[in-house]
Motif scaffolding. Structure first.
Motif: not given
Length: 103
Positions: A23-36
């Motif tokens: 998952v990327y927010v404004d081009g930055e990857e989110l680390h630690g994503v468990k679920s969406i």
């Protein structure tokens, strides 16, 4: 990816490669994503909603509001009133810690 100038909402990109999802927010990857979870009520004119569950080692909440934490966290917290009543802190000591930004 850029924010929309009209509403200043973030731009989100989700990449899925089999079992791997990023998952990327404004081009930055989110680390630690468990679920969406993606929600979009098409019966109402609204923006899509993305709920993201993140794993984290440390959470800092900077707020003047006091809210009740979920029961799972109760063993790790004690109210300042209990600390004062038990003689661990005086009200002046508590206020000094708050003024210094330590609580």
């Amino acid at each position: 990816m850029r924010r929309s100038k009209e509403n200043n909402l973030p731009s989100v990109r989700i990449e899925n490669r089999g079992a791997l999802t990023k998952v990327y927010v404004d081009g930055e990857e989110l680390h630690g994503v468990k679920s969406i979870e993606f929600l979009h009520d098409k019966t109402v004119r609204s923006f899509p909603i993305l709920k993201i569950e993140l794993m984290t080692e440390c959470i800092t909440i900077d707020t003047a509001q006091v809210f009740e934490l979920p029961e799972i966290y109760h063993p790790f917290y004690v109210s300042s009133d209990k600390l004062i009543d038990a003689g661990f802190l005086t009200l002046d000591q508590l206020n000094e810690l708050v003024d210094k930004g330590l609580l």
